[in-house]
Design a protein around this motif. Sequence first.
Motif, short mmCIF file in Angstrom:
data_model
loop_
_atom_site.label_atom_id
_atom_site.label_comp_id
_atom_site.label_asym_id
_atom_site.label_seq_id
_atom_site.Cartn_x
_atom_site.Cartn_y
_atom_site.Cartn_z
N ALA A 1 -0.72 -2.41 8.51
CA ALA A 1 0.70 -2.24 8.21
C ALA A 1 1.02 -0.76 8.22
N ASP A 2 2.22 -0.44 8.64
CA ASP A 2 2.65 0.95 8.68
C ASP A 2 4.04 1.04 8.07
N SER A 3 4.61 2.22 8.07
CA SER A 3 5.85 2.45 7.32
C SER A 3 7.06 2.70 8.20
N GLU B 1 -7.87 7.65 -1.26
CA GLU B 1 -8.54 8.51 -2.24
C GLU B 1 -7.69 9.74 -2.55
N ARG B 2 -7.03 10.27 -1.53
CA ARG B 2 -6.16 11.43 -1.75
C ARG B 2 -4.92 11.05 -2.56
N GLN B 3 -4.43 9.84 -2.37
CA GLN B 3 -3.31 9.37 -3.19
C GLN B 3 -3.74 9.28 -4.65
N ILE B 4 -4.92 8.76 -4.88
CA ILE B 4 -5.44 8.64 -6.24
C ILE B 4 -5.59 10.02 -6.89
N ALA B 5 -6.01 10.99 -6.09
CA ALA B 5 -6.22 12.35 -6.59
C ALA B 5 -4.93 13.14 -6.73
N GLY B 6 -3.80 12.54 -6.35
CA GLY B 6 -2.52 13.24 -6.45
C GLY B 6 -2.26 14.19 -5.32
N GLN B 7 -3.03 14.08 -4.22
CA GLN B 7 -2.86 14.98 -3.08
C GLN B 7 -1.85 14.44 -2.07
N ASN B 8 -1.47 13.20 -2.21
CA ASN B 8 -0.31 12.65 -1.50
C ASN B 8 0.30 11.60 -2.41
N ASN B 9 1.50 11.18 -2.10
CA ASN B 9 2.17 10.18 -2.93
C ASN B 9 2.60 8.99 -2.07
N SER B 10 1.69 8.55 -1.20
CA SER B 10 2.02 7.53 -0.22
C SER B 10 2.11 6.14 -0.83
N TRP B 11 3.28 5.52 -0.71
CA TRP B 11 3.40 4.11 -1.05
C TRP B 11 2.81 3.26 0.08
N ALA B 12 2.89 3.79 1.33
CA ALA B 12 2.50 3.01 2.51
C ALA B 12 1.00 2.69 2.50
N ILE B 13 0.17 3.65 2.08
CA ILE B 13 -1.27 3.39 2.07
C ILE B 13 -1.60 2.33 1.03
N ARG B 14 -0.82 2.29 -0.05
CA ARG B 14 -1.04 1.27 -1.08
C ARG B 14 -0.54 -0.10 -0.61
N TRP B 15 0.54 -0.14 0.16
CA TRP B 15 1.03 -1.39 0.72
C TRP B 15 0.02 -1.95 1.73
N LYS B 16 -0.48 -1.08 2.59
CA LYS B 16 -1.49 -1.48 3.58
C LYS B 16 -2.72 -2.05 2.88
N ALA B 17 -3.20 -1.38 1.84
CA ALA B 17 -4.37 -1.85 1.10
C ALA B 17 -4.07 -3.14 0.35
N SER B 18 -2.87 -3.25 -0.21
CA SER B 18 -2.49 -4.46 -0.95
C SER B 18 -2.54 -5.68 -0.06
#
Length: 307
Positions: free
Chosen positions: A149-151, A197-214
């Motif tokens: 999935a992409d954004s 991993e970078r989203q978890i570390a606060g280095q990005n704030n991507s909703w899309a990577i979390r939607w893809k993983a979900s």
Amino acid sequence: MNNPAPIALFTYNRPLHTNMCVASLLKNPQAKDTDLFVFCDGWKNSRDREKVEETRRVARDIRGFKSITVVEAKENRGLANSVIAGVTDVVNRFGRVIVVEDDLVFSPYFLEFMNSALELFENDYRVGNVHGHLFKMRGLPDTFLISHADSWGWATWKRAWEKFEPSGEKLLSILREKNLTKTFDFEGTYPFTRMLERQIAGQNNSWAIRWKASLLVNGMISVNAGKSLVANNGFDESGTNCGGGELIPTELFEGKISCFRPDSIEECPLARLKFEQMYRHYNSKPHKAWVMALYHINKLKSIFRKL
């Protein structure tokens, strides 16, 4: 066909891009029967305020849809929080939603494909996402299924969005428990796990990577257009989440493509192979070096033009 799904459009400080985005949507015959919700984020600082207010004026002047609702945030929420809240609001009210951002432009048949897919796969609970964008690839059917999935121009149903998990830590843990990181990364050809991993570390704030993983951890796949009905024109340093160069090219297809239901609701092996080949090529060091060189050349040209 049922009534068209509502569109959720997310904007910030790019009035010209917003104008182009809306103009391309209005070329779709279904636009006149579609409810449009425009979510305008608040400014981060005084430097952004003028462009944010100009973008809001553009949003208030939109005409041509069945209805237009403009939601103006009182403070800066950031793209991820804006998208999550806006999608949740619209999908809970209508049961489905088409999601776009202000730096996208669309084929005149984008809405037809998206609405056809939303109707055709509504009761296929393994399908959680519809996507109208496709990077430059050849030889795929007009409609295919893929675990991806992409954004850039997507849609979903309430039943699927309820599976969205906002916690990157939880998603990463499940991906590892289920041995899905290799699948998530297209056999190591693109570092999506690293993005999470970078989203978890606060280095990005991507909703899309979390939607893809979900979607992946819940065993859901996406319906994808076999030719791109979406292009991104935001790679001009005007946005907060796009740089000055497009790493992987897109060709906007402005013709009509057929949306159909495959005999089996399973990932298309050919699509998986082509995605892996694409990511392997465009994520290679020589190609990325070329893109960075082009980016710096264009940046120098921009500076000289200003001088």
